[in-house]
Design an enzyme around this catalytic site. Structure first.
Site, PDB file in Angstrom:
ATOM      1  N   GLU A 191      39.096  35.079  43.810  1.00  0.00           N
ATOM      2  CA  GLU A 191      39.623  36.450  43.788  1.00  0.00           C
ATOM      3  C   GLU A 191      39.028  37.282  44.926  1.00  0.00           C
ATOM      4  O   GLU A 191      37.843  37.164  45.242  1.00  0.00           O
ATOM      5  CB  GLU A 191      39.213  37.083  42.441  1.00  0.00           C
ATOM      6  CG  GLU A 191      39.659  38.523  42.251  1.00  0.00           C
ATOM      7  CD  GLU A 191      39.276  39.084  40.870  1.00  0.00           C
ATOM      8  OE1 GLU A 191      38.539  38.396  40.118  1.00  0.00           O
ATOM      9  OE2 GLU A 191      39.722  40.195  40.553  1.00  0.00           O
ATOM     10  N   LYS A 213      47.332  41.567  40.473  1.00  0.00           N
ATOM     11  CA  LYS A 213      46.633  41.385  39.191  1.00  0.00           C
ATOM     12  C   LYS A 213      47.149  42.389  38.174  1.00  0.00           C
ATOM     13  O   LYS A 213      47.290  43.575  38.462  1.00  0.00           O
ATOM     14  CB  LYS A 213      45.137  41.583  39.421  1.00  0.00           C
ATOM     15  CG  LYS A 213      44.243  41.255  38.236  1.00  0.00           C
ATOM     16  CD  LYS A 213      42.754  41.401  38.651  1.00  0.00           C
ATOM     17  CE  LYS A 213      41.804  40.985  37.550  1.00  0.00           C
ATOM     18  NZ  LYS A 213      40.382  41.072  38.015  1.00  0.00           N
ATOM     19  N   CYS A 215      41.848  36.070  37.604  1.00  0.00           N
ATOM     20  CA  CYS A 215      40.707  36.314  36.700  1.00  0.00           C
ATOM     21  C   CYS A 215      41.134  36.851  35.323  1.00  0.00           C
ATOM     22  O   CYS A 215      41.694  36.113  34.538  1.00  0.00           O
ATOM     23  CB  CYS A 215      39.721  37.233  37.392  1.00  0.00           C
ATOM     24  SG  CYS A 215      38.006  37.021  36.830  1.00  0.00           S
TER      25      CYS A 215
END
Lengths: 541, 541
Positions: B44, B111, B147
């Site tokens: 990430e 994200k 994540c």
């Protein structure tokens, strides 16, 4: 036509002290009721204080809040209470405003706009509400909003669409320089937009790095300012309104004066210092008085905050301390009536150097010896603090904290730094300003060139650009996020800009261990600015 | 049937060093291409490192990221790059993953689940995405997630519904004790839920208080673990998959061993210390070696992190220092091969007391004199640090930091605290564990009763409950947020609990000025726990 009397309760809650804040609420409510008020409006999160931070994560929060609300409901008041509290609903926490009338919680509003920038972390704790709350207040359809809600256009329009004719806005709106003016302009705009008066109640006082100026106001539906409470003090005042022809009318009433910037900043520093000391239960404060302007201004602030009998000043001379510094320090202590000691650091310095000389193996002098002086002073002040129970005030300003022109565990040793967010040039302005109300700082402290006096004939400007230049570069880099190249493009010398920017970047580790201090800008070196210590970010665009 | 070779690039980026991280990416991509990989997956926010904190607010971020992406696009690679970066779109910042193939940015994924709890502040910076991103990877419909997306059920289901048959998941997932196991269980569940394999790539290394263990893994659609990269080191490994009958098949391949908790915690402390020292450019470290277990373990960690030639240990005896402490300290320094000095603090202590005696006016001895000893030691270590360029490691453990059993500007003076999140009982376990790999800590350091040696015959347990009890109370109060009453209800003595809870509460000011240190639990005393200093929260339920 009917009349409505609204008590604006600009109070100073203590964060976390839920039972104590409930008592404060009851006391104000009884006073307002005795004065004939129909309703009393308190600041945001009245019961918990603001910001409660991770106390909001404690499982007993809900229980403690419920108990306090029960106490308020059972208090047999004839006045309507509008107050704020964190409310836990099925494991989710709302930043709530509630209306207690005739022993009942008659309605609740959940804050919709949760600030999560600058010093604010509300998304960490709260779930946003999504709807207006309009209740009947003596026949007036009245809406609630909370702080940030009023900084966005949505919630006022939503309340208007839901039929509200009056807005009560609960706040915990931290001060920064210029904010009182911004806030009043904004409220005028929102009132016109919503076609309804807004009663804006803010808390007052200091909470760690934040200070709240109060400055509660009411504006009518035309956006005219009708009422302003005095800044920087607890205040309970009644606002008179009339309800006829489907509108709330409000005439021009008493306006406390709007403060000048220097006044309000000085009051912010005094308030922040006073509340930190008192709310944390310290007997008094002690500080190192060097004969320089930072400690001189800090001493004035301390005395204005606490009175001279709670303040001790210690001059800690060394071989580089000038005669003038010693005279000026003693003179200011005399003028302000504080306890004063002079303790030389020569013996400790010599003891350290005698021990260190063999391990330094003839290495040449550098800033190590300068830091050692500052640390001998820090240890002396901390020993006084430990023995006497006084808080050590540090005296570092924002400029030196920015570039690391200070010694960790030396002059940075202490619990609170009134000048933490005050650039050096503003330290000068504030000192002159304070002296205009009575010359407590000897004029030579203000007029001589600044020096740390850690080496022979040292001047700050030997190793830093002149403060007028430094502070402009720092404002651009730190407060406005300009890049080095952008600052150079404005005409500053490349060498100065690159040096200053680099110093700011590499001194993050020092700031991380600095004491907290009063925030007076929108970018203080506290919760406002969250930089990594370990960082490969380089100069450039 | 076609085959797919996926390179998992478990790298250690440097936060903020966007050009340097781009170079790291290119270097790994060329190595993977040379090994025949079709695609390489990075962690990430590869370009910025994680967490970039307020560097994300700098206006030149977009420019710097664009330049780095251009460099990657123009690099003429035959391999597909999957990497992460912050992307600014019309003033809004996304936590993005992008696919670079044949010189083009072929797709981007924002994200969706932004963590804003514990140490995370992602809502401060990022706007969430709202949709899946599925791209064609050698014929395989492949989705991206980042994540936290994988810790929620939504994004995997969304990708499955969008037709994805393979999930690449980019991570910067900080370590805590037990996390590697949790993570693998979770991934197995998500893979089964999405009916597709998940390739999980995490970064490795230390960034201020956070450590990343790597522990990158791949699970197949049945949730079986097929590949595990070694923990705590940079690693580039190839994962082989086959695409037939509309599914990606993955067989069991090499698995680095899953570490035991004590191993992984010890490695976390070593990694965090090493990266803080090296990424910040320190020559080495210096620490006060007292003959006690905290400094003994810290010394072992420092040597394992940096090698003995970069470590200096200084014993600073005083009249209360036992003979055994001095022998043990010298013996450990000898065993570990580090530079060692013994510098008595008697002369400085005497110099301070001679100056302070008149102003103390016969006040009786208290902790002031104990703190003074600790502060003389802190000043000596800082002088060494200033002169030699070594970072001072402090040696405080989580138990003492919790209850304030430490001296500000004394034993707390320094830049990094390896044991900051390690309770005292775990300090003992880790010391025995380290000695099992070679007895570097003299056994008497581990077996004798802990003492600060700041007063005659002092033992820690004279003023604190036994550590076995203290650490349980602390875990319940600090890590699990239990109230005092809830802890008492579990059978702990009321007196102990009330004393400990009160000590934790009133020592927030000390922790605020403590150095940063390695986080190994889900509630460290860093960004994890944000309590007000000024607080009226009281004991109770």
């Amino acid at each position: 036509m009917s009349s409505l009397s609204i008590a604006m309760a600009q109070i100073n809650p203590l964060v976390g002290d839920i039972p104590g804040n409930a008592e404060r609420i009851l006391e104000q409510a009884r006073r307002a009721e005795a004065q004939g008020a129909d309703v009393i409006v308190f600041p945001e999160l009245t019961l918990s204080g603001y910001p409660p931070e991770d106390l909001l994560l404690r499982p007993s929060l809900a229980l403690r809040i419920d108990r306090a609300l029960d106490q308020l409901k059972q208090a047999d008041l004839g006045i309507v209470l509008v107050l704020g509290y964190p409310k836990v609903v099925a494991g989710r926490v709302f930043n709530m405003a509630g209306v207690v009338a005739r022993g009942q919680l008659v309605c609740e509003y959940a804050k919709q706009c949760l600030p999560n920038y600058q010093v604010f972390d509300e998304v960490r704790y709260f779930v946003p509400g999504d709807s207006a709350c309009v209740f009947d207040l003596k026949g007036v359809p009245t809406a609630l909003t909370i702080c940030e809600d009023i900084w966005q256009p949505g919630p006022v329009e939503q309340a208007r669409d839901a039929g509200a004719k009056l807005m009560l806005n609960l706040n915990a709106s931290p001060f920064h320089k210029g904010k009182p003016r911004e806030r009043e302009q904004l409220l005028a705009e929102r009132a016109r937009q919503g076609h309804m008066p807004i009663v804006y109640v803010n808390q007052v006082g200091g909470q760690d790095e934040l200070v709240f100026d109060g400055g509660s106001v009411a504006v009518n539906a035309q956006g005219d300012l009708c009422r302003r409470l005095p800044a920087w003090q607890e205040s309970l005042e009644l606002l008179q309104a009339n309800w006829h022809d489907g509108s709330v009318h409000m005439a021009h009433q008493a306006l406390a004066p709007q403060q000048q910037d220097l006044d309000s900043v000085y009051q912010a520093l005094v308030t922040g210092t006073r509340d930190y000391v008192n709310k944390n239960g310290f007997k008094g404060v002690v500080l190192g008085l060097s004969g320089g302007i930072d400690s001189a201004l800090t001493l004035a602030i301390a005395v204005d905050a606490l009175g001279p009998e709670r303040v001790t000043a210690i001059m800690m001379p060394f071989r580089y301390t000038s005669e003038l510094s010693q005279t000026d320090a003693a003179e200011q202590a005399r003028r302000m009536g504080v306890r004063y000691h002079s303790l030389s650091i020569e013996p400790m310095y010599e003891a350290f150097m005698a021990t260190l000389d063999p391990v330094f193996e003839g290495a040449k002098r550098d800033t190590t010896e300068e830091n050692l002086q500052a640390r001998c002073r820090g240890v002396l002040l901390m020993a006084w603090s430990n023995k006497r129970g006084d808080l050590v005030l540090t005296t570092g300003n924002k400029s030196e904290l920015a570039v690391g022109y200070s010694t960790l565990y030396g002059d940075m040793a202490g619990g609170f730094d009134a000048l933490k967010d005050v650039p050096k040039t503003l330290v000068f302005e504030l000192s002159r300003h304070r002296n205009e109300q009575g010359e407590v700082i000897p004029p030579s402290v203000i007029t001589r060139p600044p020096s740390a006096e850690l080496a022979p004939d040292q001047k700050d400007e030997d190793s830093l650009p002149p403060y007028e230049v430094l502070d402009q570069i720092l404002a651009l880099y730190v407060e406005q996020d300009c890049s080095a190249e952008a600052i150079i493009a404005r005409g500053f010398a490349r060498e100065d800009v690159e040096r200053v920017v680099r110093l700011v970047d590499i001194n993050e580790y020092k700031r991380r261990q600095a004491p907290i201090g009063v925030r007076i800008t929108q970018r203080g070196f506290g919760r406002d600015r969250r930089y990594p210590i370990t960082s490969g970010w380089k100069l450039g665009e």
